[in-house]
Design a protein around this motif. Structure first.
Motif, PDB file in Angstrom:
ATOM      1  N   ILE A  59      25.338  49.555  32.541  1.00 21.29           N
ATOM      2  CA  ILE A  59      26.077  49.450  33.693  1.00 21.29           C
ATOM      3  C   ILE A  59      25.162  47.837  34.117  1.00 21.29           C
ATOM      4  CG2 ILE A  59      25.836  49.439  36.242  1.00 21.29           C
ATOM      5  CD1 ILE A  59      25.914  52.383  36.146  1.00 21.29           C
ATOM      6  N   HIS A  60      26.476  47.245  34.333  1.00 23.67           N
ATOM      7  CA  HIS A  60      26.719  45.705  34.756  1.00 23.67           C
ATOM      8  C   HIS A  60      27.227  45.011  36.110  1.00 23.67           C
ATOM      9  CE1 HIS A  60      30.311  45.877  32.491  1.00 23.67           C
ATOM     10  NE2 HIS A  60      30.819  44.314  33.144  1.00 23.67           N
ATOM     11  N   SER A  61      26.734  44.092  36.781  1.00 30.79           N
ATOM     12  CA  SER A  61      27.151  43.545  37.402  1.00 30.79           C
ATOM     13  C   SER A  61      27.356  42.083  36.655  1.00 30.79           C
ATOM     14  CB  SER A  61      26.130  42.997  38.880  1.00 30.79           C
ATOM     15  OG  SER A  61      25.016  43.087  38.497  1.00 30.79           O
ATOM     16  N   ALA A  62      26.742  41.259  36.648  1.00 26.90           N
ATOM     17  CA  ALA A  62      26.694  39.888  35.991  1.00 26.90           C
ATOM     18  C   ALA A  62      27.190  40.367  34.253  1.00 26.90           C
ATOM     19  CB  ALA A  62      25.457  39.006  36.348  1.00 26.90           C
ATOM     20  N   ALA A  63      26.824  39.561  33.378  1.00 30.52           N
ATOM     21  CA  ALA A  63      26.647  39.834  32.141  1.00 30.52           C
ATOM     22  C   ALA A  63      26.430  41.179  32.068  1.00 30.52           C
ATOM     23  CB  ALA A  63      25.791  39.020  31.126  1.00 30.52           C
ATOM     24  N   SER A  64      27.284  41.548  30.534  1.00 27.41           N
ATOM     25  CA  SER A  64      26.655  43.135  30.362  1.00 27.41           C
ATOM     26  C   SER A  64      25.926  42.809  29.010  1.00 27.41           C
ATOM     27  CB  SER A  64      27.975  43.787  30.025  1.00 27.41           C
ATOM     28  OG  SER A  64      28.987  43.343  29.179  1.00 27.41           O
ATOM     29  N   PHE A  65      25.230  43.771  28.583  1.00 26.74           N
ATOM     30  CA  PHE A  65      24.889  44.182  27.178  1.00 26.74           C
ATOM     31  C   PHE A  65      25.421  44.533  25.697  1.00 26.74           C
ATOM     32  CE2 PHE A  65      21.686  43.583  30.670  1.00 26.74           C
ATOM     33  CZ  PHE A  65      20.904  42.449  29.737  1.00 26.74           C
TER      34      PHE A  65
END
Ligand SMILES: [Zn+2]
Length: 248
Positions: free
Chosen positions: A32-38
């Protein structure tokens, strides 16, 4: 929407009309991401919130272990990416239980969760961890000796790291064979999570659990999958993920 995606949605809707059930089922994500995703498999937090809203509106209960045949959903995450930790407040605020399948070799690596972060999430009692193998190798490609190592080593390492019993495994890339199933049972796993779509209580093989991939599902796709729409793809997934025999 692309033609391919519209077509997929059309099939999902046909499947949903056909099955149209409220069967309990396991859903799976990667992160899950809110800024950069992994990872490009990660779900934006806004979309994840929509999934949770949809589950509430339709009267589904998010549980840590499914018991009832209808109306329950288990949320699982694979691989152990860091975004889950960065967005874990959402889970705490909404009391959402989640099961995480960890690859032991990935713990603490760049972009992945560290032991400290996993411990912190475990303390909330909302997180459960289980095995996703030692190295994320497709288990159906391994010879028996290497297969047994993956199954036993990941179990033991997680048990030592987190001081709890590990009794469930999720097959890397969903891939398994009859030998994988037999050896996983022997290694002490009581549940084996696949990537084949279907209701929680239906079994293709003993102890094998079906799951539905929803990480990029928009509202219509999510609704259709929840009603069993993705079961229309069962034979296709079976062909991709299951082989009867693997190397000895
Ligand atoms: Zn994986």
């Amino acid at each position: 929407m692309s033609l391919k995606r519209s077509l997929k949605l059309a099939f999902l809707k046909v499947g949903a009309l056909y099955h149209n059930s409220r069967d309990s089922r396991v859903l799976y994500y990667h992160d899950i991401h809110s800024a950069a995703s992994f990872t490009d498999m990660s779900t934006p937090i806004e979309l994840f919130e929509k999934h949770i809203d949809a589950l509430r509106e339709k009267g589904y209960k998010v549980v840590d272990e499914i018991k009832s045949e209808k109306g329950e959903v288990e949320l699982t995450f694979d691989d152990g990416f860091r975004g889950l930790y960065e967005n874990f407040d959402f889970f705490i605020e909404n009391s959402i239980p989640v099961k995480l399948f960890l690859v032991t070799d990935f713990i603490g690596k760049d972009g992945y969760l560290s032991k400290i972060e996993i411990d912190e999430m475990l303390r909330t009692k909302l997180l459960k961890v289980e095995s996703h193998g030692t190295s994320h190798t497709n288990l159906d490609t391994l010879k028996k000796r290497d297969l047994v190592f993956e199954l036993q080593d990941s179990k033991k390492r997680l048990e030592d790291l987190f001081g709890m019993e590990i009794e469930e495994i999720c097959f890397p890339r969903g891939r398994f064979s009859e030998m994988v199933l037999a050896e996983a049972r022997k290694a002490g796993y009581i549940k084996m999570y696949s990537s084949l779509p279907g209701p929680y209580h239906k079994r293709f093989r003993e102890r094998l659990i079906f799951r539905s991939l929803v990480q990029h599902a928009d509202e219509s796709e999510f609704d259709a999958i929840l009603r069993g729409g993705d079961q229309i793809y069962f034979s296709r997934y079976l062909k991709m993920h299951y082989t009867e025999e693997s190397p000895v």
